[in-house]
Design a protein around this motif. Structure first.
Motif, PDB file in Angstrom:
ATOM      1  N   TRP A   1       9.225 -11.148 -13.410  1.00 13.28           N
ATOM      2  CA  TRP A   1       8.892 -10.560 -12.098  1.00 13.28           C
ATOM      3  C   TRP A   1       9.007  -9.037 -12.135  1.00 13.28           C
ATOM      4  O   TRP A   1       8.121  -8.332 -11.635  1.00 13.28           O
ATOM      5  N   ILE A   2      10.092  -8.514 -12.718  1.00 11.56           N
ATOM      6  CA  ILE A   2      10.275  -7.055 -12.778  1.00 11.56           C
ATOM      7  C   ILE A   2       9.099  -6.395 -13.498  1.00 11.56           C
ATOM      8  O   ILE A   2       8.553  -5.378 -13.046  1.00 11.56           O
ATOM      9  N   ASP A   3       8.704  -6.975 -14.611  1.00 12.86           N
ATOM     10  CA  ASP A   3       7.596  -6.402 -15.374  1.00 12.86           C
ATOM     11  C   ASP A   3       6.290  -6.432 -14.593  1.00 12.86           C
ATOM     12  O   ASP A   3       5.396  -5.604 -14.829  1.00 12.86           O
ATOM     13  N   SER A   4       6.163  -7.350 -13.650  1.00 11.84           N
ATOM     14  CA  SER A   4       4.922  -7.459 -12.868  1.00 11.84           C
ATOM     15  C   SER A   4       4.821  -6.397 -11.780  1.00 11.84           C
ATOM     16  O   SER A   4       3.726  -6.143 -11.264  1.00 11.84           O
ATOM     17  N   VAL A   5       5.945  -5.758 -11.424  1.00  7.60           N
ATOM     18  CA  VAL A   5       5.923  -4.777 -10.321  1.00  7.60           C
ATOM     19  C   VAL A   5       6.318  -3.368 -10.748  1.00  7.60           C
ATOM     20  O   VAL A   5       6.041  -2.409 -10.033  1.00  7.60           O
ATOM     21  N   ARG A   6       6.935  -3.206 -11.902  1.00  9.79           N
ATOM     22  CA  ARG A   6       7.553  -1.928 -12.248  1.00  9.79           C
ATOM     23  C   ARG A   6       6.560  -0.788 -12.430  1.00  9.79           C
ATOM     24  O   ARG A   6       6.897   0.386 -12.224  1.00  9.79           O
ATOM     25  N   SER A   7       5.327  -1.084 -12.808  1.00  6.26           N
ATOM     26  CA  SER A   7       4.361  -0.025 -13.094  1.00  6.26           C
ATOM     27  C   SER A   7       3.994   0.790 -11.852  1.00  6.26           C
ATOM     28  O   SER A   7       3.526   1.925 -11.967  1.00  6.26           O
ATOM     29  N   GLN A   8       4.218   0.234 -10.659  1.00  4.33           N
ATOM     30  CA  GLN A   8       3.933   0.955  -9.418  1.00  4.33           C
ATOM     31  C   GLN A   8       4.968   2.030  -9.117  1.00  4.33           C
ATOM     32  O   GLN A   8       4.722   2.909  -8.286  1.00  4.33           O
ATOM     33  N   HIS A   9       6.115   1.957  -9.775  1.00  5.96           N
ATOM     34  CA  HIS A   9       7.269   2.752  -9.345  1.00  5.96           C
ATOM     35  C   HIS A   9       7.696   3.778 -10.394  1.00  5.96           C
ATOM     36  O   HIS A   9       7.460   3.600 -11.589  1.00  5.96           O
TER      37      HIS A   9
ATOM     38  N   SER B   1       0.815  -1.223   0.000  1.00  7.48           N
ATOM     39  CA  SER B   1       0.000   0.000   0.000  1.00  7.48           C
ATOM     40  C   SER B   1       0.843   1.265   0.000  1.00  7.48           C
ATOM     41  O   SER B   1       0.338   2.352  -0.299  1.00  7.48           O
ATOM     42  N   GLU B   2       2.149   1.148   0.324  1.00 13.44           N
ATOM     43  CA  GLU B   2       3.010   2.331   0.408  1.00 13.44           C
ATOM     44  C   GLU B   2       4.058   2.399  -0.707  1.00 13.44           C
ATOM     45  O   GLU B   2       4.929   3.261  -0.690  1.00 13.44           O
ATOM     46  N   ARG B   3       3.966   1.529  -1.696  1.00 13.40           N
ATOM     47  CA  ARG B   3       4.984   1.468  -2.740  1.00 13.40           C
ATOM     48  C   ARG B   3       4.692   2.373  -3.934  1.00 13.40           C
ATOM     49  O   ARG B   3       5.603   2.789  -4.641  1.00 13.40           O
ATOM     50  N   GLU B   4       3.439   2.655  -4.159  1.00 12.49           N
ATOM     51  CA  GLU B   4       3.040   3.415  -5.350  1.00 12.49           C
ATOM     52  C   GLU B   4       3.772   4.752  -5.419  1.00 12.49           C
ATOM     53  O   GLU B   4       3.798   5.518  -4.458  1.00 12.49           O
ATOM     54  N   GLY B   5       4.400   5.030  -6.573  1.00  9.83           N
ATOM     55  CA  GLY B   5       5.043   6.320  -6.794  1.00  9.83           C
ATOM     56  C   GLY B   5       6.446   6.456  -6.224  1.00  9.83           C
ATOM     57  O   GLY B   5       7.039   7.530  -6.287  1.00  9.83           O
ATOM     58  N   THR B   6       6.989   5.375  -5.656  1.00  9.77           N
ATOM     59  CA  THR B   6       8.365   5.426  -5.135  1.00  9.77           C
ATOM     60  C   THR B   6       9.335   4.834  -6.163  1.00  9.77           C
ATOM     61  O   THR B   6       8.951   3.979  -6.971  1.00  9.77           O
ATOM     62  N   PRO B   7      10.600   5.255  -6.135  1.00 14.48           N
ATOM     63  CA  PRO B   7      11.607   4.567  -6.954  1.00 14.48           C
ATOM     64  C   PRO B   7      11.899   3.197  -6.351  1.00 14.48           C
ATOM     65  O   PRO B   7      11.949   3.041  -5.127  1.00 14.48           O
ATOM     66  N   LEU B   8      12.079   2.211  -7.207  1.00 14.47           N
ATOM     67  CA  LEU B   8      12.334   0.840  -6.765  1.00 14.47           C
ATOM     68  C   LEU B   8      13.810   0.499  -6.944  1.00 14.47           C
ATOM     69  O   LEU B   8      14.407   0.796  -7.983  1.00 14.47           O
ATOM     70  N   ALA B   9      14.394  -0.122  -5.934  1.00  6.73           N
ATOM     71  CA  ALA B   9      15.745  -0.678  -6.040  1.00  6.73           C
ATOM     72  C   ALA B   9      15.646  -2.179  -5.788  1.00  6.73           C
ATOM     73  O   ALA B   9      15.158  -2.612  -4.749  1.00  6.73           O
ATOM     74  N   VAL B  10      16.091  -2.956  -6.764  1.00  2.71           N
ATOM     75  CA  VAL B  10      16.028  -4.414  -6.694  1.00  2.71           C
ATOM     76  C   VAL B  10      17.391  -4.952  -6.278  1.00  2.71           C
ATOM     77  O   VAL B  10      18.400  -4.695  -6.950  1.00  2.71           O
ATOM     78  N   LEU B  11      17.436  -5.685  -5.157  1.00  4.99           N
ATOM     79  CA  LEU B  11      18.676  -6.256  -4.653  1.00  4.99           C
ATOM     80  C   LEU B  11      18.802  -7.705  -5.100  1.00  4.99           C
ATOM     81  O   LEU B  11      17.872  -8.501  -4.918  1.00  4.99           O
TER      82      LEU B  11
END
Length: 218
Positions: free
Chosen positions: A89-97, A14-24
């Motif tokens: 996996w990246i493509d499934s989450v990237r649109s939020q960021h 719920s708090e991820r929308e609009g944040t930059p994502l860093a994948v470790l």
């Protein structure tokens, strides 16, 4: 078949929308918890997602693809398959960021640079720690797969930290990575004496500065 990844997130969904994502992306024989200790020293504006490699080795250890540890030899097809799966996996989450940045340690750097070389426009920056880039001429699965011309045009900011005396990564892999990075990315390279095959506090501070300058303030 879709790969189900185990992921440690620093924010609830719920708090991820609009944040930059860093994948470790962790190294050989580790898991998704291995790099979490770095996060308190990195910019807190990011959402961090630490992904566990899918190939189980037993006793909580995982790898992105099978590796001959003695020679650091691997199948190019296996490396390519690992990259393709991770793209799903990246493509499934990237649109939020707002952006996606990669942080890879050791074998995780090999996976991260391979992702970067297939779709460079997808990433704001990359951090590679004590690792290497895959040489596509080492096997049959990768020649023609990477688009280094597009990466060169994109000039993605790239931080490469390592110890000159790293006992794990062979010199030939370091030499190839150095040659590749000098030609294709906007490179920041820093050596850390005494780090061995690891990450030291000064390095984390430099990664913090890099991410702030190249992603948050870009």
């Amino acid at each position: 078949m879709t790969v189900e990844y185990t992921v440690e997130w620093t924010r609830p969904e719920s708090e991820r929308e609009g944040t930059p994502l860093a994948v470790l992306l962790h190294g050989y024989g580790a898991n998704e918890r291995d790099l979490l200790g770095m996060i308190p020293g990195l910019p807190q504006d990011f959402t961090y997602a630490s992904v566990c490699a899918p190939v189980a080795m037993g006793f909580g250890a995982y790898t992105w693809f099978d590796l001959d540890v003695e020679r650091l030899a691997y199948s190019s097809d296996a490396a390519r398959g690992a990259v393709e799966d991770l793209w799903g996996w990246i493509d499934s989450v990237r649109s939020q960021h707002t952006s996606v940045t990669l942080i890879g340690f050791s074998m995780g750097m090999a996976i991260g640079t391979s992702l970067l070389r297939t779709r460079p426009e997808a990433f704001a920056a990359m951090v590679g720690l004590s690792g290497f880039a895959v040489d596509p001429d080492r096997g049959e699965g990768l020649p023609g797969y990477f688009d280094d011309a597009a990466l060169t045009a994109q000039q993605v900011p790239f931080f490469w930290g390592r110890d000159q005396e790293d006992p794990i990564i062979p010199q030939e892999m370091v030499d190839y990575t150095h040659q590749w990075a000098n030609k294709t990315v906007k490179l920041t390279k820093v050596l850390y004496a005494g780090a061995g095959h690891g990450v030291v506090p000064q390095e984390i501070a430099h990664v913090n500065e890099f991410l702030t300058a190249e992603v948050l303030k870009a």
